[in-house]
Design a protein around this motif. Structure first.
Motif, PDB file in Angstrom:
ATOM      1  N   ARG A 669     -14.141   2.562  21.357  1.00  0.00           N
ATOM      2  CA  ARG A 669     -13.282   1.424  21.062  1.00  0.00           C
ATOM      3  C   ARG A 669     -13.629   0.869  19.685  1.00  0.00           C
ATOM      4  O   ARG A 669     -14.767   0.883  19.248  1.00  0.00           O
ATOM      5  CB  ARG A 669     -13.452   0.353  22.124  1.00  0.00           C
ATOM      6  N   THR A 672     -10.666   3.425  14.231  1.00  0.00           N
ATOM      7  CA  THR A 672      -9.324   3.798  13.792  1.00  0.00           C
ATOM      8  C   THR A 672      -9.358   5.257  13.331  1.00  0.00           C
ATOM      9  O   THR A 672     -10.151   5.611  12.452  1.00  0.00           O
ATOM     10  CB  THR A 672      -8.858   2.897  12.642  1.00  0.00           C
ATOM     11  N   PRO A 690      -6.039   9.763  20.521  1.00  0.00           N
ATOM     12  CA  PRO A 690      -5.869   8.679  21.498  1.00  0.00           C
ATOM     13  C   PRO A 690      -4.824   7.684  21.021  1.00  0.00           C
ATOM     14  O   PRO A 690      -4.359   7.734  19.875  1.00  0.00           O
ATOM     15  CB  PRO A 690      -7.263   8.047  21.547  1.00  0.00           C
ATOM     16  N   ALA A 691      -4.440   6.815  21.897  1.00  0.00           N
ATOM     17  CA  ALA A 691      -3.480   5.768  21.534  1.00  0.00           C
ATOM     18  C   ALA A 691      -4.012   4.991  20.335  1.00  0.00           C
ATOM     19  O   ALA A 691      -5.187   4.615  20.290  1.00  0.00           O
ATOM     20  CB  ALA A 691      -3.266   4.835  22.719  1.00  0.00           C
ATOM     21  N   GLY A 692      -3.162   4.759  19.369  1.00  0.00           N
ATOM     22  CA  GLY A 692      -3.572   4.058  18.162  1.00  0.00           C
ATOM     23  C   GLY A 692      -3.965   4.984  17.035  1.00  0.00           C
ATOM     24  O   GLY A 692      -4.081   4.553  15.887  1.00  0.00           O
ATOM     25  N   THR A 694      -3.464   7.976  14.236  1.00  0.00           N
ATOM     26  CA  THR A 694      -2.353   8.241  13.328  1.00  0.00           C
ATOM     27  C   THR A 694      -2.400   9.684  12.848  1.00  0.00           C
ATOM     28  O   THR A 694      -3.453  10.169  12.417  1.00  0.00           O
ATOM     29  CB  THR A 694      -2.411   7.305  12.105  1.00  0.00           C
TER      30      THR A 694
END
Length: 724
Positions: A669, A672, A690-692, A694
């Protein structure tokens, strides 16, 4: 997905008006037979001429169209005069002989029929436009409709249009004879995708474009009229499973038994052709005559059944051609017949499908020897019908099928002596060799059938052209917004592909060393507070260590099989598998490499890669397809997968891909993630984010990434913007 609109000269059904009723039956012919399965198995509408019909009232036309709609077909009505001039006059009197290199048969008064050809093509385009719905894909077929793509483009600019030429495209020296050569080329270039059976046809087309329009294709694409037009080789297949099933039916088995009983101990040779001067029928009779002359011991021991399906029987030149053929058959039979045997059994008639397949099954030798043919599906029908795994195919080297069916005995149909030798070899071939050749032929015919042919063409047609991809590049404002978000991240992880993303592809792996500018950029990114940089590549760990070992980077080699997470740390494998598969796969790649000058092999721990960037482009592309088919066959049942890349082919352990890198990094967690790549191997990484996270795709080609950059230079510029 929208419908598929199939457009051809003839519908796949024939309409007869009998006693006030319409009788609709399936049509014969290669296109109707080959496309029947794809048409019936997809959401499609077939547009074409329904055949000769009496003059119909409006009410009767409406009734007919309702009946045809049940077959998912739509008619284009032509008068007898239009058929005579557009079809018989120009399409078959000019284009057909010219494209088959028979220039002496090109009509000298062709100018009289060019206008009719143009007008009928306009009629077809208008009918397609009337049926078109947004999202539909249009697939135009063959030489009769060369102008339809550009005419339809004018009516429906946004349509996705494909064109497939089922006959050969001649060399530029021959094509340039045509007075309307520019109009034909421009008509075809109204398409988004132009397909051919073989690479030489595509090459001839490209050469003509260069000479006549000044257009030079780059690889298999070109820019024309501010659009990208792609070219491709798509060898047409047949519905092999259907022929095999028919060959196994009780009716066919009974017919086969009857044929063999009548033959006794004689060997059966078979030819099945439409009456046409391109099919090499007189030359085949001369070859048979030469065989019987040279091999007297075979007289009375063979029967050659030649089925000639009537065609264009009202055309004077075809009448003369048939008379010549009849005389040849009579001469051979008169010379070599015995009291109880005639060598050539000549049938000038159509046969039922059951009879045809029974003949395929009963034949010892199949003779398919056209002087020139776009593909010739009869050869593939014979192979698919041989449920016994036996039989020998003698195939003209000038048939498009010869590029695929390498295990056939290939002959020059103009060389009667060589053809006679091939006939003798076919008749005396040992059983083991016959079965081995047939097994290889059947693997190819059943794998690359009509369904796969149609599906491959349609998928390629639906891919966005590179010109559209360029328009899909992420806007500068969107990229600036992304860069700002990444700069603001407290903990940023960059996972960057190397070849094609950070650096352009090099002709040789050894020439792909990173330049000083890139090293400085990676050093600066790694030194940025809260930022860690990982470089991933298909290269070996030794090469990655040599190139990047002194930089503070995480390194991942062989698409993630090996990882070195910290500078100076140990390389650790993703998983350990038995690698004895290399002893089976490597010799196959080495064999192709020795036959492809300039190609290279790179052996890695869990993969073997073959590169052909320095090879002749035509030869490299041909060997690529050959090796891909070979490797896919050999890798079947093994824990392997075959991956294609830019000018390369790789066999690797299944489950080894760039997406596995994320498991090693750990999804924590507050981190980015940015992943950047350029090809299919990077899609695994993008899909595992994962989600988030790019994803940024670099270059052309389809991708799931939300952002797209033009090339490695743009990728470096974007990464530099993260430095603030």
């Amino acid at each position: 997905m929208g419908r598929l609109l199939i457009v051809s000269n003839r519908l796949p059904v024939t309409v007869k008006a009998e006693e006030g009723e319409f009788r609709i039956t399936p049509s014969a012919g290669g296109l109707a037979t080959g496309m029947r399965g794809p048409h019936e198995g997809s959401d499609s509408l077939w547009i074409g001429w329904p055949g000769e019909l009496p003059r119909l009232s409006d009410a009767r036309r409406e009734e007919l169209e309702q009946r045809l709609a049940e077959f998912r077909t739509a008619p284009v009505y032509l008068s007898q005069t239009e058929v005579n001039r557009y079809y018989e006059g120009f399409a078959n009197g000019v284009l057909w002989p010219l494209f088959h290199y028979l220039t002496d048969r090109v009509r000298s008064d062709a100018w009289k029929d060019w206008q009719a050809y143009s007008e009928v093509n306009e009629r077809f385009a208008q009918r397609v436009a009337a049926e078109y719905r947004p999202g539909d894909t249009v697939w135009v077929h063959d030489y009769q409709l060369c102008l339809v793509p550009v005419l339809l483009r004018q009516l429906v600019p946004e349509a996705r249009i494909g064109f497939f030429l089922h006959i050969p495209f001649p060399s530029s020296d021959v094509f340039r004879i045509l007075p309307w050569r520019t109009e034909i080329l421009e008509g075809i270039l109204g398409s988004d995708l132009v397909g051919f059976h073989t690479y030489p046809y595509l090459r001839h087309f490209s050469r003509s474009l260069n000479l006549l329009l000044g257009v030079e294709p780059e690889g298999e694409s070109l820019m024309y009229a501010n659009r990208e037009v792609r070219l491709g080789v798509f060898p047409m297949g047949i519905d092999a499973a259907r022929f095999s099933a028919l060959a196994g039916s009780a009716e066919v088995a009974e017919e086969v038994e009857s044929i063999r009983e009548e033959l006794g101990k004689r060997k059966l040779l078979l030819g099945v052709d439409r009456l046409d001067y391109t099919k090499g029928l007189p030359e085949r009779m001369l070859a048979m005559e030469r065989f019987l002359e040279r091999e007297p011991s075979w007289r009375g021991k063979i029967r050659f059944i030649q089925v000639v399906v009537p065609s264009r029987t009202k055309v004077e030149s075809y009448k003369a051609f048939r008379r010549n053929l009849d005389e040849l058959v009579g001469r051979v039979n008169g010379r070599y017949a015995t009291i109880d045997s005639v060598p050539i059994h000549y049938l000038f008639q159509s046969v039922s499908e059951n009879q045809l397949v029974a003949l395929y099954r009963a034949a010892d030798v199949m003779l398919v020897t056209p002087l020139r043919d776009g593909m010739n599906l009869v050869a593939k029908e014979f192979v698919a019908s041989r449920r016994d795994g036996d039989g020998v195919l003698v195939l003209s080297e000038f048939a498009g099928a010869a590029a695929e069916l390498a295990e056939a005995l290939q002959v020059n149909p103009y060389d009667a002596d060589a053809a006679a030798t091939a006939i003798h070899r076919a008749l005396t071939m040992p059983r083991e060799e016959r079965r081995a050749r047939m097994a290889a032929l059947q693997r190819r015919v059943f794998t690359y059938d009509a369904y796969r042919w149609a599906d491959t063409f349609r998928k390629r047609l639906q891919e966005p052209p590179a010109a559209e991809v360029d328009r899909m590049l992420s806007p500068a404002g969107l990229l600036q917004e992304l860069a700002g978000r990444l700069r603001a991240a407290k903990r940023l992880v960059l996972i960057l592909d190397y070849d094609g993303t950070l650096a352009p592809y090099a002709s040789s792996p050894q020439l792909a060393e990173p330049d000083a500018e890139l090293k400085r950029l990676l050093q600066a990114l790694s030194s940025r507070p809260g930022t860690s940089v990982h470089v991933v590549s298909g290269r070996s760990r030794e090469l990655m260590s040599r190139w990047f070992g002194r930089l503070p980077l995480g390194l991942h080699a062989e698409h993630g099989f090996w990882s070195r997470l910290q500078p100076g740390g140990d390389w650790r494998p993703l998983k350990v598998r038995a690698l004895d598969w290399k002893r089976r796969i490597l010799p196959l790649i080495e064999l192709v490499a020795t036959r492809t000058p300039g190609s290279l092999i790179e052996e890695k721990t869990a993969a073997i890669t073959w590169y052909y960037r320095m090879s002749d482009p035509e030869l490299g592309a041909r060997r690529f397809e050959e090796l891909r088919r070979l490797l896919e066959k050999e890798a079947s049942g093994l824990p392997l997968e075959v991956m294609t890349g830019p000018k390369s082919l790789e066999v690797r352990v299944r489950g080894v891909h760039k997406g596995a890198i994320l498991d090693r990094l750990g999804a924590k967690r507050g981190i980015t993630l940015l992943a950047m790549g350029d090809d299919a191997t990077d899609e695994d990484l993008f899909g595992a984010l994962p989600a988030g996270g790019t994803a940024v795709h670099v270059g052309r080609g389809p991708s799931s990434a939300a952002y797209r950059l033009a090339d490695p230079a743009a990728a470096r510029s974007f990464l530099a913007s993260l430095l603030g």
